[in-house]
Design an enzyme around this catalytic site. Structure first.
Site, PDB file in Angstrom:
ATOM      1  N   HIS A 298       0.830  -1.211   0.000  1.00 27.51           N
ATOM      2  CA  HIS A 298       0.000   0.000   0.000  1.00 27.51           C
ATOM      3  C   HIS A 298       0.864   1.259   0.000  1.00 27.51           C
ATOM      4  O   HIS A 298       1.869   1.322   0.726  1.00 27.51           O
ATOM      5  CB  HIS A 298      -0.870   0.054   1.250  1.00 27.51           C
ATOM      6  CG  HIS A 298      -2.057  -0.848   1.241  1.00 27.51           C
ATOM      7  ND1 HIS A 298      -1.959  -2.214   1.383  1.00 27.51           N
ATOM      8  CD2 HIS A 298      -3.382  -0.575   1.129  1.00 27.51           C
ATOM      9  CE1 HIS A 298      -3.173  -2.745   1.366  1.00 27.51           C
ATOM     10  NE2 HIS A 298      -4.053  -1.767   1.204  1.00 27.51           N
ATOM     11  N   ASN A 329       8.327  -3.440   3.649  1.00 27.91           N
ATOM     12  CA  ASN A 329       6.903  -3.225   3.880  1.00 27.91           C
ATOM     13  C   ASN A 329       6.471  -3.589   5.297  1.00 27.91           C
ATOM     14  O   ASN A 329       5.696  -2.867   5.928  1.00 27.91           O
ATOM     15  CB  ASN A 329       6.102  -4.052   2.865  1.00 27.91           C
ATOM     16  CG  ASN A 329       4.606  -3.809   2.951  1.00 27.91           C
ATOM     17  OD1 ASN A 329       4.172  -2.685   3.124  1.00 27.91           O
ATOM     18  ND2 ASN A 329       3.840  -4.873   2.831  1.00 27.91           N
ATOM     19  N   GLU A 427      13.257  14.659  -4.318  1.00 25.85           N
ATOM     20  CA  GLU A 427      12.951  15.331  -5.580  1.00 25.85           C
ATOM     21  C   GLU A 427      14.010  15.005  -6.633  1.00 25.85           C
ATOM     22  O   GLU A 427      13.681  14.758  -7.802  1.00 25.85           O
ATOM     23  CB  GLU A 427      12.866  16.843  -5.370  1.00 25.85           C
ATOM     24  CG  GLU A 427      11.638  17.287  -4.613  1.00 25.85           C
ATOM     25  CD  GLU A 427      11.543  18.792  -4.472  1.00 25.85           C
ATOM     26  OE1 GLU A 427      10.419  19.285  -4.280  1.00 25.85           O
ATOM     27  OE2 GLU A 427      12.586  19.478  -4.543  1.00 25.85           O
ATOM     28  N   ASP A 433       8.045  17.463  -7.666  1.00 25.24           N
ATOM     29  CA  ASP A 433       8.147  18.770  -7.014  1.00 25.24           C
ATOM     30  C   ASP A 433       7.163  18.776  -5.854  1.00 25.24           C
ATOM     31  O   ASP A 433       5.991  19.083  -6.028  1.00 25.24           O
ATOM     32  CB  ASP A 433       7.840  19.885  -8.015  1.00 25.24           C
ATOM     33  CG  ASP A 433       7.916  21.270  -7.382  1.00 25.24           C
ATOM     34  OD1 ASP A 433       8.458  21.381  -6.271  1.00 25.24           O
ATOM     35  OD2 ASP A 433       7.425  22.229  -7.999  1.00 25.24           O
ATOM     36  N   GLN A 443       9.790  26.625   1.337  1.00 29.87           N
ATOM     37  CA  GLN A 443      10.238  25.369   0.735  1.00 29.87           C
ATOM     38  C   GLN A 443      11.761  25.247   0.804  1.00 29.87           C
ATOM     39  O   GLN A 443      12.291  24.170   1.116  1.00 29.87           O
ATOM     40  CB  GLN A 443       9.812  25.294  -0.730  1.00 29.87           C
ATOM     41  CG  GLN A 443       8.339  25.033  -0.977  1.00 29.87           C
ATOM     42  CD  GLN A 443       8.096  24.815  -2.453  1.00 29.87           C
ATOM     43  OE1 GLN A 443       8.670  23.911  -3.052  1.00 29.87           O
ATOM     44  NE2 GLN A 443       7.261  25.641  -3.058  1.00 29.87           N
ATOM     45  N   GLU A 447      12.703  21.892   2.786  1.00 26.20           N
ATOM     46  CA  GLU A 447      13.042  20.798   1.879  1.00 26.20           C
ATOM     47  C   GLU A 447      14.526  20.439   1.907  1.00 26.20           C
ATOM     48  O   GLU A 447      14.908  19.345   1.487  1.00 26.20           O
ATOM     49  CB  GLU A 447      12.600  21.137   0.454  1.00 26.20           C
ATOM     50  CG  GLU A 447      11.099  21.215   0.290  1.00 26.20           C
ATOM     51  CD  GLU A 447      10.661  21.349  -1.149  1.00 26.20           C
ATOM     52  OE1 GLU A 447      11.525  21.349  -2.047  1.00 26.20           O
ATOM     53  OE2 GLU A 447       9.443  21.444  -1.391  1.00 26.20           O
TER      54      GLU A 447
END
Length: 453
Positions: A298, A329, A427, A433, A443, A447
């Protein structure tokens, strides 16, 4: 990634030399359904609408240039200068249609015309044939090409198929762009499908994610629509998907998490293909995963949607899954998800984006379902429900995680905290983005930082 944000301008302001497409998605579920956009769920706050977007597109199909020597070429969007670059037509060129731009050494492909402002720039890129990976960057000029500034981070190509690089620009005024090969080597790279959108308007960083869905409140990680089978936008009541039909997995899945989504509904385990997607889009099947050695992993977790049976069942669409290594997972990935739900139960508002990192050598299972080399999550933790882009500040907790998707490279008992990276790193690996509707100055801070809480 980030750039300056500004108000949109009129269509008439765009250079007459540009090839312009005006794409307007209709407001309202009924209207969007008429266009073929997938809207799954009937919650009243899931009405879909986006603002008009003005797009300049270039796919190199209209021009011819067979030598690397510098020359101008007239293309559909206008005149471009190709220096140590040509228009490739070989079977070893990775391309959409019959042609792509090909660069070598320190080659450049440069617009010789301005358009008025730019929101995002999206470019498909790959290594030519069996050449080694190459590094390239996008540059912009707002003084007719006299000086240039790099946009976002440099990108690296892989062989075999296109990756998508998305750059946030959001500048008004005259602007043109240049693609530069940065590694200086004789290896060649292909670029194609250059798309430049108009500068956006709205809250936070000026984007329109909130008008698509509450689950994309902080922005769309990449341009997605119902016209691109490899970036097909599927808006569901519980989450939003950009679906890639060539890989048969999502590019990304985005969702909101707070206590309003958490209840006591049992796990439904009704794994199945997504019957809300168009029948023309290839999908994974249960047989593809059977005996593959990978979990049906998932992206939006089942346990994040336990308020109702319908909400939980919706997470079992195979379009919400990637082939995921068991140690990933069932180990640190699951522990991360549990910890995020604990944060949400404390009254926080979380926005989460999840997906895979792919390369030209990514494995496939079954009938061609791509196996990501790594899985990633980007999480923004806000203080209260109903908060959005304007509430993200330089002190907001933002968590980036990338985990190897190979049992030999990750332990079932590994601590998820050891896989934290910056959003900038994710990214660079994916070409997406993230947080594109957040103020660009904010940002730049959140980021580049690696979470350490």
């Amino acid at each position: 990634m980030h750039g300056h944000r500004s108000r949109p301008h009129s269509i008439s302001a765009i250079s007459a030399r540009s090839a312009i497409t005006v794409a307007i998605t209709l407001a309202g579920v009924a209207s969007v359904a008429a266009t073929g956009c997938v809207v799954d769920g009937t919650q009243p706050d899931e009405v879909v609408e986006t603002t008009a977007a003005v797009t300049t597109s270039e796919g190199f199909e209209a021009g011819t240039k067979t030598a690397y020597s510098v020359a101008d070429v007239t293309l559909a969007s206008g005149t471009w200068t190709l220096d140590d670059a040509l228009i490739g037509t070989l079977t070893t060129d990775v391309k959409t249609g019959t042609k792509a731009g090909r660069l070598r050494n320190s080659g450049r492909i440069t617009m010789r015309f301005d358009r008025s402002g730019a929101g995002t720039v999206t470019i498909h890129h790959a290594s030519f044939g069996t050449d080694a990976s190459g590094t390239w960057g996008l540059f912009s000029s707002q003084n007719g090409g006299t000086t240039w500034t790099q946009v976002g981070t440099s990108r690296t190509t892989t062989a075999g198929s296109f990756s998508t690089a998305t750059f946030s620009v959001n500048l008004t005024g005259a602007i043109r762009f240049e693609i530069r090969k940065l590694d200086g080597g004789a290896n060649r790279i292909d670029v194609d499908d250059i798309t430049i959108t108009d500068a956006g308007g709205g809250g936070g960083g000026g984007g329109t994610g909130a008008s698509i869905s509450k689950h994309t409140t902080l922005g769309l990680p990449s341009p997605s629509s119902t016209s691109d089978p490899n970036s097909f936008l599927s808006v569901k009541s519980g989450y939003v998907i950009s679906y890639n039909s060539s890989r048969k997995v999502p590019n990304w899945v985005s969702w909101e998490l707070n206590t309003s989504y958490l209840g006591s509904t049992a796990r439904q385990d009704d794994f199945r293909p997504d019957d809300t997607l168009p029948a023309t889009l290839p999908q994974a099947s249960l047989a593809d995963y059977s005996g593959s050695g990978f979990d049906r992993g998932h992206m939006c977790p089942s346990a994040d949607r336990t308020l109702t049976v319908a909400a939980n069942s919706q997470t079992f669409f195979l379009s919400n899954m990637v082939p995921q290594a068991g140690n990933n997972n069932r180990g640190p990935w699951a522990n991360l998800e549990n910890d995020l739900r604990t944060i949400a139960r404390g009254g926080k508002e979380l926005f989460i984006i999840s997906g895979g990192v792919f390369s030209g050598s990514s494995a496939r299972i079954g009938s061609g379902v791509s196996v990501p080399d790594k899985t990633f999550k980007v999480i923004v933790v806000l203080d209260a429900t109903a908060q959005g882009p304007a509430d993200v500040t330089s002190t907001t907790r933002v968590i980036g995680v990338m985990m190897p998707n190979n049992d030999a490279l990750i332990s079932l008992t590994a601590d998820w905290h050891t896989f934290r990276v910056s959003v900038d790193a994710i990214e660079a690996a994916t070409g997406e983005d993230f947080l594109s509707d957040v103020d660009p100055a904010v940002q730049a801070v959140v980021e580049s930082r690696v979470d350490n809480l």
